[in-house]
Write an enzyme that holds these catalytic residues in place. Structure first.
Site, PDB file in Angstrom:
ATOM      1  N   THR A  61      -6.028 -20.209  23.607  1.00  0.00           N
ATOM      2  CA  THR A  61      -5.546 -18.969  22.985  1.00  0.00           C
ATOM      3  C   THR A  61      -4.097 -19.033  22.488  1.00  0.00           C
ATOM      4  OG1 THR A  61      -4.938 -18.110  25.162  1.00  0.00           O
ATOM      5  CG2 THR A  61      -7.120 -17.501  24.320  1.00  0.00           C
ATOM      6  N   TYR A 124      -6.519 -21.231  15.040  1.00  0.00           N
ATOM      7  CA  TYR A 124      -7.154 -20.520  16.153  1.00  0.00           C
ATOM      8  C   TYR A 124      -8.391 -19.766  15.663  1.00  0.00           C
ATOM      9  CZ  TYR A 124      -7.981 -16.847  19.597  1.00  0.00           C
ATOM     10  OH  TYR A 124      -8.584 -15.986  20.485  1.00  0.00           O
ATOM     11  N   LYS A 128     -12.413 -20.451  16.706  1.00  0.00           N
ATOM     12  CA  LYS A 128     -13.286 -19.425  17.294  1.00  0.00           C
ATOM     13  C   LYS A 128     -14.516 -19.183  16.416  1.00  0.00           C
ATOM     14  CE  LYS A 128     -12.628 -17.388  20.627  1.00  0.00           C
ATOM     15  NZ  LYS A 128     -13.032 -17.710  22.020  1.00  0.00           N
TER      16      LYS A 128
END
Length: 278
Positions: A61, A124, A128
């Site tokens: 994250t 990121y 995802k």
């Protein structure tokens, strides 16, 4: 039995707490039990424990760091989700994959619907989205739950950062042209546990109710915490970061309504409870 990944993270910690509160049978894992960087770690663990369901909260994250550690982010968030989904298919387990508003392009001013075009603007978000695609391809009995601006008692988050800065500053410059919804992990955890006990598979958006900018969020934090700090609204261009951020992180909760799930409380109410917990 339910398996929760990411116990040391904000959301995994509160999902485990919610399961414990309800007296459910569960196992919560850390990187020690399931290392998403290894090929067989997740698969072997799931094949051994044979859970009925997996709530997959573990993730890479560090949004800015992901720009220089793209391979790690993609391995953990994309390939890691694929390996867990494959293991779930093998043992017949349901799976919740927790995703993010960052899979969208972040343009426009209306809340994103679950089926809107994906166009991540940073590594990121790309990692995802790879995870989402893997879960959708491999499983039928899955839930993908996109959320945003997460804060909880266990870990780093915007609220804690603002409170720490308030102790040393009388004035803070905070970005005002990015909008979204703060999400309190205990509220989201309750929804995820409710969801895993149903067969209402599909893609959902789940955040606390209401929208704000980061500057508006900061102002409310200081107001509720009784901190005398002036917030100076600035533009994204005045606060450059390694990873590009979406301007529009608003998510439509129509998916929850259609499936009969209860929406989360307002973010202001959530913040009040979080500050009391702190």
């Amino acid at each position: 039995m339910i398996l929760v990944t990411g116990l040391t993270g904000q959301l995994g910690f509160d999902v485990a707490k919610e399961l414990e509160r309800r007296g459910e049978k569960f196992i919560a894992t850390t990187r020690k039990e399931i290392n998403l960087l290894t090929e067989d770690g997740a698969k072997n663990f799931i094949l051994e424990k044979k859970p009925d369901a997996v709530i997959h909260c573990a993730a890479y994250t560090a949004v800015d760091k992901a720009e220089s550690e793209a391979e790690t982010a993609i391995t953990v968030n994309g390939l890691g989700a694929r390996r867990i989904a494959e293991a779930c298919r093998e043992v017949g387990a349901k799976m919740i994959y927790v995703s993010t508003d960052y899979v969208f392009g972040g343009d426009g001013r209306t809340p994103y619907e679950t089926g809107d075009e994906k166009n991540p603007v940073n590594t990121y978000g790309t990692s995802k989205l790879l995870g989402e695609n893997a879960v959708e391809t491999i499983l039928r009995n899955y839930f993908i739950v996109r959320t945003s601006w997460v804060f909880g008692i266990n870990g780093k988050n915007f609220v804690k950062t603002m409170l720490n800065l308030a102790d040393k500053n009388k004035k803070l410059r905070v970005v005002d042209d990015q909008s979204g919804s703060p999400t309190y992990t205990p509220d989201l955890a309750k929804l995820l546990v409710d969801m895993i006990h149903t067969e209402k598979f599909g893609v959902y958006h789940a955040t606390n109710e209401g929208f704000c900018s980061w500057a508006e969020f900061a102002k409310e934090i200081f107001k509720q915490a009784g901190k005398k700090v002036e917030v100076e609204p600035i533009q994204t261009v005045d606060y450059p970061t390694p990873a590009k951020r979406p301007f529009n992180s608003r998510l439509s909760k129509k998916s929850l309504d259609d499936a009969g799930f209860e929406r989360l409380p307002t973010w202001q109410d959530a913040l009040k409870r979080f500050l009391a917990e702190l």
